[in-house]
Design an enzyme around this catalytic site. Structure first.
Site, PDB file in Angstrom:
ATOM      1  N   GLY A  25      30.567  51.492  49.238  1.00 20.71           N
ATOM      2  CA  GLY A  25      29.154  51.483  48.854  1.00 20.71           C
ATOM      3  C   GLY A  25      28.288  50.990  50.004  1.00 20.71           C
ATOM      4  O   GLY A  25      28.630  51.159  51.179  1.00 20.71           O
ATOM      5  N   GLN A  26      27.171  50.355  49.638  1.00 20.95           N
ATOM      6  CA  GLN A  26      26.192  49.930  50.642  1.00 20.95           C
ATOM      7  C   GLN A  26      26.800  48.990  51.675  1.00 20.95           C
ATOM      8  O   GLN A  26      26.651  49.188  52.882  1.00 20.95           O
ATOM      9  CB  GLN A  26      25.034  49.199  49.954  1.00 20.95           C
ATOM     10  CG  GLN A  26      24.292  50.011  48.926  1.00 20.95           C
ATOM     11  CD  GLN A  26      23.089  49.247  48.419  1.00 20.95           C
ATOM     12  OE1 GLN A  26      22.008  49.355  48.992  1.00 20.95           O
ATOM     13  NE2 GLN A  26      23.255  48.475  47.354  1.00 20.95           N
ATOM     14  N   ASP A  50      42.148  52.360  44.195  1.00 18.58           N
ATOM     15  CA  ASP A  50      41.531  51.833  42.972  1.00 18.58           C
ATOM     16  C   ASP A  50      42.016  50.393  42.825  1.00 18.58           C
ATOM     17  O   ASP A  50      43.202  50.147  42.563  1.00 18.58           O
ATOM     18  CB  ASP A  50      41.958  52.694  41.776  1.00 18.58           C
ATOM     19  CG  ASP A  50      41.355  52.193  40.470  1.00 18.58           C
ATOM     20  OD1 ASP A  50      40.795  51.069  40.448  1.00 18.58           O
ATOM     21  OD2 ASP A  50      41.458  52.922  39.470  1.00 18.58           O
ATOM     22  N   ALA A  74      33.011  46.815  43.795  1.00 19.72           N
ATOM     23  CA  ALA A  74      32.591  46.104  42.579  1.00 19.72           C
ATOM     24  C   ALA A  74      32.020  47.104  41.592  1.00 19.72           C
ATOM     25  O   ALA A  74      31.591  48.193  41.970  1.00 19.72           O
ATOM     26  CB  ALA A  74      31.523  45.059  42.917  1.00 19.72           C
ATOM     27  N   THR A  76      28.896  47.518  39.884  1.00 17.07           N
ATOM     28  CA  THR A  76      27.597  46.894  40.174  1.00 17.07           C
ATOM     29  C   THR A  76      26.469  47.354  39.238  1.00 17.07           C
ATOM     30  O   THR A  76      25.322  46.964  39.433  1.00 17.07           O
ATOM     31  CB  THR A  76      27.171  47.195  41.630  1.00 17.07           C
ATOM     32  OG1 THR A  76      27.203  48.606  41.837  1.00 17.07           O
ATOM     33  CG2 THR A  76      28.066  46.498  42.632  1.00 17.07           C
ATOM     34  N   THR A 115      27.757  37.308  43.668  1.00 21.64           N
ATOM     35  CA  THR A 115      26.370  37.617  43.329  1.00 21.64           C
ATOM     36  C   THR A 115      25.571  36.415  42.828  1.00 21.64           C
ATOM     37  O   THR A 115      26.149  35.475  42.253  1.00 21.64           O
ATOM     38  CB  THR A 115      26.373  38.704  42.222  1.00 21.64           C
ATOM     39  OG1 THR A 115      25.045  38.885  41.738  1.00 21.64           O
ATOM     40  CG2 THR A 115      27.239  38.308  41.037  1.00 21.64           C
ATOM     41  N   ASP A 116      24.259  36.500  42.999  1.00 23.31           N
ATOM     42  CA  ASP A 116      23.329  35.519  42.410  1.00 23.31           C
ATOM     43  C   ASP A 116      23.379  35.565  40.879  1.00 23.31           C
ATOM     44  O   ASP A 116      22.936  34.624  40.216  1.00 23.31           O
ATOM     45  CB  ASP A 116      21.899  35.801  42.900  1.00 23.31           C
ATOM     46  CG  ASP A 116      21.430  37.229  42.629  1.00 23.31           C
ATOM     47  OD1 ASP A 116      22.283  38.137  42.506  1.00 23.31           O
ATOM     48  OD2 ASP A 116      20.209  37.450  42.543  1.00 23.31           O
ATOM     49  N   TYR A 139      27.979  41.627  33.697  1.00 19.58           N
ATOM     50  CA  TYR A 139      28.180  41.767  35.153  1.00 19.58           C
ATOM     51  C   TYR A 139      28.370  40.394  35.791  1.00 19.58           C
ATOM     52  O   TYR A 139      29.350  40.157  36.505  1.00 19.58           O
ATOM     53  CB  TYR A 139      26.985  42.501  35.777  1.00 19.58           C
ATOM     54  CG  TYR A 139      26.965  42.465  37.289  1.00 19.58           C
ATOM     55  CD1 TYR A 139      27.872  43.208  38.043  1.00 19.58           C
ATOM     56  CD2 TYR A 139      26.025  41.678  37.973  1.00 19.58           C
ATOM     57  CE1 TYR A 139      27.854  43.165  39.442  1.00 19.58           C
ATOM     58  CE2 TYR A 139      26.003  41.637  39.369  1.00 19.58           C
ATOM     59  CZ  TYR A 139      26.914  42.370  40.090  1.00 19.58           C
ATOM     60  OH  TYR A 139      26.896  42.318  41.465  1.00 19.58           O
ATOM     61  N   LYS A 143      31.792  38.925  37.465  1.00 18.56           N
ATOM     62  CA  LYS A 143      31.823  38.532  38.881  1.00 18.56           C
ATOM     63  C   LYS A 143      32.240  37.061  39.014  1.00 18.56           C
ATOM     64  O   LYS A 143      32.965  36.704  39.940  1.00 18.56           O
ATOM     65  CB  LYS A 143      30.450  38.758  39.527  1.00 18.56           C
ATOM     66  CG  LYS A 143      30.045  40.208  39.698  1.00 18.56           C
ATOM     67  CD  LYS A 143      30.852  40.966  40.748  1.00 18.56           C
ATOM     68  CE  LYS A 143      30.609  40.512  42.157  1.00 18.56           C
ATOM     69  NZ  LYS A 143      31.345  41.346  43.144  1.00 18.56           N
TER      70      LYS A 143
HETATM   71  N1  LIG Z   1      23.758  45.743  45.034  1.00 10.97           N
HETATM   72  C1  LIG Z   1      23.222  44.548  44.798  1.00 10.97           C
HETATM   73  O1  LIG Z   1      22.007  44.395  44.568  1.00 10.97           O
HETATM   74  C2  LIG Z   1      24.088  43.320  44.812  1.00 10.97           C
HETATM   75  C3  LIG Z   1      23.531  42.073  44.494  1.00 10.97           C
HETATM   76  C4  LIG Z   1      24.341  40.943  44.521  1.00 10.97           C
HETATM   77  C5  LIG Z   1      25.670  41.053  44.853  1.00 10.97           C
HETATM   78  N2  LIG Z   1      26.205  42.271  45.136  1.00 10.97           N
HETATM   79  C6  LIG Z   1      27.622  42.359  45.458  1.00 10.97           C
HETATM   80  O2  LIG Z   1      27.750  42.846  46.774  1.00 10.97           O
HETATM   81  C7  LIG Z   1      28.958  43.608  46.873  1.00 10.97           C
HETATM   82  C8  LIG Z   1      28.673  44.952  47.511  1.00 10.97           C
HETATM   83  O3  LIG Z   1      27.743  45.621  46.685  1.00 10.97           O
HETATM   84  P1  LIG Z   1      27.154  47.040  47.089  1.00 10.97           P
HETATM   85  O4  LIG Z   1      25.686  46.966  46.899  1.00 10.97           O
HETATM   86  O5  LIG Z   1      27.719  47.521  48.370  1.00 10.97           O
HETATM   87  O6  LIG Z   1      27.759  47.883  45.879  1.00 10.97           O
HETATM   88  P2  LIG Z   1      27.825  49.462  45.671  1.00 10.97           P
HETATM   89  O7  LIG Z   1      26.955  50.151  46.674  1.00 10.97           O
HETATM   90  O8  LIG Z   1      27.630  49.694  44.223  1.00 10.97           O
HETATM   91  O9  LIG Z   1      29.345  49.769  46.063  1.00 10.97           O
HETATM   92  C9  LIG Z   1      30.391  49.342  45.279  1.00 10.97           C
HETATM   93  C10 LIG Z   1      31.581  50.164  45.649  1.00 10.97           C
HETATM   94  O10 LIG Z   1      32.685  49.741  44.847  1.00 10.97           O
HETATM   95  C11 LIG Z   1      33.385  50.915  44.465  1.00 10.97           C
HETATM   96  N3  LIG Z   1      34.251  50.700  43.315  1.00 10.97           N
HETATM   97  C12 LIG Z   1      33.916  50.589  42.013  1.00 10.97           C
HETATM   98  N4  LIG Z   1      35.037  50.474  41.262  1.00 10.97           N
HETATM   99  C13 LIG Z   1      36.073  50.490  42.122  1.00 10.97           C
HETATM  100  C14 LIG Z   1      37.480  50.420  41.970  1.00 10.97           C
HETATM  101  N5  LIG Z   1      38.044  50.299  40.757  1.00 10.97           N
HETATM  102  N6  LIG Z   1      38.256  50.472  43.068  1.00 10.97           N
HETATM  103  C15 LIG Z   1      37.702  50.610  44.295  1.00 10.97           C
HETATM  104  N7  LIG Z   1      36.386  50.712  44.518  1.00 10.97           N
HETATM  105  C16 LIG Z   1      35.591  50.651  43.432  1.00 10.97           C
HETATM  106  C17 LIG Z   1      32.290  51.901  44.197  1.00 10.97           C
HETATM  107  O11 LIG Z   1      32.824  53.194  44.113  1.00 10.97           O
HETATM  108  P3  LIG Z   1      32.058  54.328  43.226  1.00 10.97           P
HETATM  109  O12 LIG Z   1      30.805  54.617  44.001  1.00 10.97           O
HETATM  110  O13 LIG Z   1      33.056  55.427  43.200  1.00 10.97           O
HETATM  111  O14 LIG Z   1      31.793  53.705  41.906  1.00 10.97           O
HETATM  112  C18 LIG Z   1      31.430  51.662  45.426  1.00 10.97           C
HETATM  113  O15 LIG Z   1      31.954  52.345  46.545  1.00 10.97           O
HETATM  114  C19 LIG Z   1      29.544  43.668  45.459  1.00 10.97           C
HETATM  115  O16 LIG Z   1      30.502  42.669  45.323  1.00 10.97           O
HETATM  116  C20 LIG Z   1      28.365  43.328  44.574  1.00 10.97           C
HETATM  117  O17 LIG Z   1      28.776  42.735  43.355  1.00 10.97           O
HETATM  118  C21 LIG Z   1      25.439  43.410  45.145  1.00 10.97           C
END
Ligand SMILES: NC(=O)c1ccc[n+]([C@@H]2O[C@H](COP(=O)([O-])OP(=O)(O)OC[C@H]3O[C@@H](n4cnc5c(N)ncnc54)[C@H](OP(=O)(O)O)[C@@H]3O)[C@@H](O)[C@H]2O)c1
Length: 303
Positions: A25-26, A50, A74, A76, A115-116, A139, A143
């Site tokens: 992801g991001q 997975d 995650a 998310t 996460t916050d 969520y 987490k």
């Molecule tokens: N985004 C936010 O605003 C935010 C805020 C606070 C904390 N965080 C934390 O920051 C971290 C990175 O977040 P991000 O924004 O990069 O998230 P993201 O863009 O939603 O990416 C999450 C990735 O996890 C993958 N995923 C989901 N289920 C999976 C599984 N069973 N096995 C392997 N991969 C899997 C998703 O794949 P698919 O695309 O195929 O589902 C996606 O590639 C996470 O831990 C998140 O909780 C994010």
């Protein structure tokens, strides 16, 4: 198959290392483009790994024998988690536990991202890493359970970085949604009574690499500098997007209370996090105000 690549970023590691990133992801995307020179990087999306499949995780880690695992995977979807609790727990708790077990068996350093949303949002000063947690929804609870799995399974050789309000030019996020809606709608109403710190995934990724280089230990917080409401953030997005000619004309952006925009999951009203411990442990980690970070991100092509 996951693409193996060699990092092109600054040489901040004192030895070559193999790094496995779970998720695509991001954050994973930013980790890919900021990886230090002597990193052999293996980024695996969900189809390739997975994390809810314990045996698949064990096999891959056993084959690859990485020095470091970064968990950027995650579930998310904050509102989706309310309807699909099992899926959120499988990824955010069991998946993390699976990575920890493999890290323990094959002696890898584990960097996990949280996460916050582990906090309840009733504070009036920034949350310290050891502040009491009180997740408001599935969520956040899942987490937090993932965080507990890390400290339960691994005796040491791990760090957790909590972050918030993440966006990047890759993937779906608030910034890209705002720009799209500002092109389509006559006006927008945005919540003004939830306060946090917007964070460019690039800042987070650079911090993760510093954490890997220094073998950061324990729980820390990483966001961009400064605080904002979602309304403040939206206003800044419009202002900068107009300056950069991503938008042709301004539309009215109106502040509204949380109650005016009900969502399945309750969000913390205040989720600003204290970053002091991270800045002390990683003095070279980037310190960028959220508005400067937003401006840099808006200069990039979206993908
Ligand atoms: N985004 C936010 O605003 C935010 C805020 C606070 C904390 N965080 C934390 O920051 C971290 C990175 O977040 P991000 O924004 O990069 O998230 P993201 O863009 O939603 O990416 C999450 C990735 O996890 C993958 N995923 C989901 N289920 C999976 C599984 N069973 N096995 C392997 N991969 C899997 C998703 O794949 P698919 O695309 O195929 O589902 C996606 O590639 C996470 O831990 C998140 O909780 C994010």
């Amino acid at each position: 198959m996951a693409r193996v690549r060699i990092g092109q970023g600054p040489n901040i590691l004192n030895k070559a290392m193999k790094v496995l990133v779970a998720g695509k992801g991001q954050l994973a995307w930013e980790l890919g483009r900021t990886a230090p020179q002597n990193v052999e990087l293996h980024i695996h999306d969900r189809d390739e790994l997975d994390i809810t499949d314990a045996e698949a995780v064990r096999q891959l880690v056993g084959q690859l024998r990485p020095d470091v695992i970064i968990n950027a995977a995650a579930y998310t979807n904050v509102d989706g988690a309310e309807a699909d609790k099992a899926a959120a727990w499988a990824v955010n708790c069991t998946g993390v536990e699976n990575l920890c077990l493999a890290a323990k068996e094959f002696d890898c350093y584990l960097l996990h991202i949280s996460t916050d949303f582990v906090f309840g949002g009733r504070a009036a000063v920034p949350y310290l890493p050891d502040a009491a947690t009180a997740p408001l929804g599935v969520y956040g609870a899942s987490k937090f359970a993932g965080e507990q799995a890390v400290s339960r399974v691994l005796a040491g050789n791990w760090a957790i970085i909590r972050t918030a309000w993440v966006y990047s030019s890759f993937g779906n996020n608030f910034v890209k949604t705002m720009i799209r809606l500002m092109q389509q709608k006559p006006q927008l109403s945005i919540i003004s009574d939830q306060i946090g710190s917007p964070t460019w995934a690039n800042t987070l990724a650079l911090t993760c690499w510093q954490a890997v280089a220094e073998r950061l230990q324990g729980i820390h917080h990483c966001t961009n500098e400064g605080v904002a409401s979602w309304y403040d953030f939206a206003v800044a997005i419009q202002e900068l997007a107009l300056q950069k000619k991503l938008l042709e004309k301004p539309i009215p952006v109106l502040p509204i209370p949380t109650e005016a925009y009900p969502t399945p999951a309750e969000r913390p009203r205040y989720s600003v996090m204290n970053k002091q411990s991270l800045l002390e442990a990683l003095p070279s980690a980037p310190k960028l105000h959220w508005r400067a970070a937003l401006s840099e991100m808006l200069d990039e092509p979206f993908c």
